[in-house]
Design an enzyme around this catalytic site. Structure first.
Site: not given
Ligand code: DSN
Length: 426
Positions: A47, A49, A193, A219, A222, A228
């Site tokens: 974790y 954060e 984008d 992203t 691609k 991903r």
């Protein structure tokens, strides 16, 4: 713990499917073994954060370093000074930019979804369309290219606070300079984008959006060929002249607004295993080998688009500048829908996706178009000389859409072709 054969059998089957077929979905790719390994690593247990050096958990001293490498490599790739590599996806990167730049109900403008735009740029069923007021620009019916005059007209009329460049089914480069002029006329923030062409942009094969855009999102899976995920970048941080504030009402630099929009704005704990994998993929994308790859992606797309055109298919805008093409089936097969072709090609182990074409007469569930891209087959090693045989097989299937013997024959050819391009080392 007992091995979960049910799930692992399915993973094995998916691996077989990927190995045997021709993958032409423009937004897909095959990651390297080291990208895959980093993603499936113990980093998933942590974790973290917050951001490197400022976390809400102890024990982040190692993941801090992988995240810092990912940030530094992302900045090097895009000649940027700011990168947030935490967005879990492109849609969440966009969501964070909107949270930082807009208030609920504010107007923003993106490319019409029916003209190749992204779902997260204003679809009525996406948070962008539910929370904000989207308006759209379109492509020209004559050229199939973005109609920048239409964009300017809509902007002057609707006064969007944010203007978005970028598409999921658009084969041409973008005029970011013209878009910045439009944005400046109405005092809007300009965002691109670049999820689809980010690999081509990173290696200088397409116009550089960061010459003109305040912010870009992408992203990472691609053309960039990473895991991903998503990220947000800026070339230069800036004090925001729009007086945007954090939820606490503080006016801050854009980087601080974006960071707090990603976490805690739209996400909790970052996926540190995916961030480690992004770091590896960005390192690969900086290599000479990747440069050769991404050049080949574009060469293959150009040759493939010509092969379709030579067979009487109508490519929207007449060709491609990037890694994909959008085919309007109606010129050659007026009765055949994108859905029928997608479903039939799957039976021949060729994967494409149906897509609306601009001014489509059919619904998004049927469509008159097919979107085809070359990133995945280029990773497998296919070159220009393999494009015509692939187009021939696709044409053969569409021309004999109800002929199961033909389908079987094409599938055998597909499997034989792909056996010459091994995919996995494991
Ligand atoms: N859904 C992704 C695509 O296939 O293009 C991004 O919009």
């Amino acid at each position: 713990m007992k091995k979960d054969t049910k799930v692992f059998n399915l993973i094995r089957k998916e691996k077989q499917r990927q190995m045997h077929g021709i993958e032409l979905i423009a937004s897909e790719n095959f990651v390297s073994d080291q990208v895959l390994k980093a993603m499936g690593s113990v980093m998933t247990n942590k974790y973290a954060e917050g951001y490197p050096g400022k976390r809400y958990y102890g024990g982040c001293q190692i993941v801090d370093q992988t995240e810092e490498i990912a940030i530094a490599r992302a900045c090097e790739l895009f000649n940027a000074t700011y990168a947030n590599v935490q967005p879990h996806s492109g849609a969440q990167a966009n969501m964070a930019v909107m949270l930082a730049c807009l208030k609920p109900g504010d107007t923003f403008m993106g490319l019409d979804l029916a003209h190749g735009g992204h779902l997260s740029h204003g679809s009525p069923v996406n948070s962008s369309g539910i929370l904000y007021n989207p308006v759209a620009y379109q492509v020209s019916p004559e050229t199939g290219r973005v109609d920048y005059d239409n964009m300017e007209k809509v902007a002057l009329e609707k006064k969007p606070k944010l203007i978005i460049a970028g598409a999921s089914a658009y084969s041409r480069d973008w005029d970011y300079k013209r878009m910045r002029e439009v944005a400046d006329k109405v005092g809007a923030i300009l965002m691109a984008d670049v999820s689809h062409p980010s690999g081509l942009i990173a290696r200088g094969i397409l116009n550089d959006p960061l010459d003109y855009c305040h912010i870009i999102t992408t992203t990472t899976h691609k053309t960039l060929r990473g895991p991903r995920g998503g990220m947000i970048l800026m070339r230069d941080d800036f004090e925001n002249p729009w007086g945007l504030t954090t939820p606490k009402g503080e006016v801050k630099m854009m980087s601080a607004l974006l960071n707090s929009a990603v976490f805690p704005g739209v996400q909790g704990g970052p996926l540190e295993h995916v961030i480690a994998s992004k770091a590896v993929a960005f390192g690969e994308a900086l290599s000479d080998e990747y440069f050769e790859y991404i050049l080949q992606v574009k060469k293959n797309a150009t040759v493939m688009a010509k092969a379709f055109t030579d067979r009487g298919y109508n490519i929207i805008s007449g060709g491609t500048d990037n890694h994909l093409m959008l085919i309007d089936l109606r010129s050659k097969f007026p009765e055949v829908t994108g859905r029928m072709v997608e479903n039939t090609l799957v039976q021949a182990d060729i994967t494409v996706n149906k897509n609306m074409v601009p001014f489509d007469s059919r619904s998004p569930f049927q469509t008159s178009g097919l979107r085809i891209g070359t990133p995945a087959i280029t990773t497998r090693g296919l070159k220009e000389e393999h494009m015509e045989p692939i187009v021939e097989m696709i044409d053969d299937v569409i021309s004999h859409i109800d002929d199961s013997a033909k389908l079987t024959a094409v599938r055998e050819k597909v499997n034989e072709m792909m056996s010459e391009f091994p995919l996995f080392a494991w």
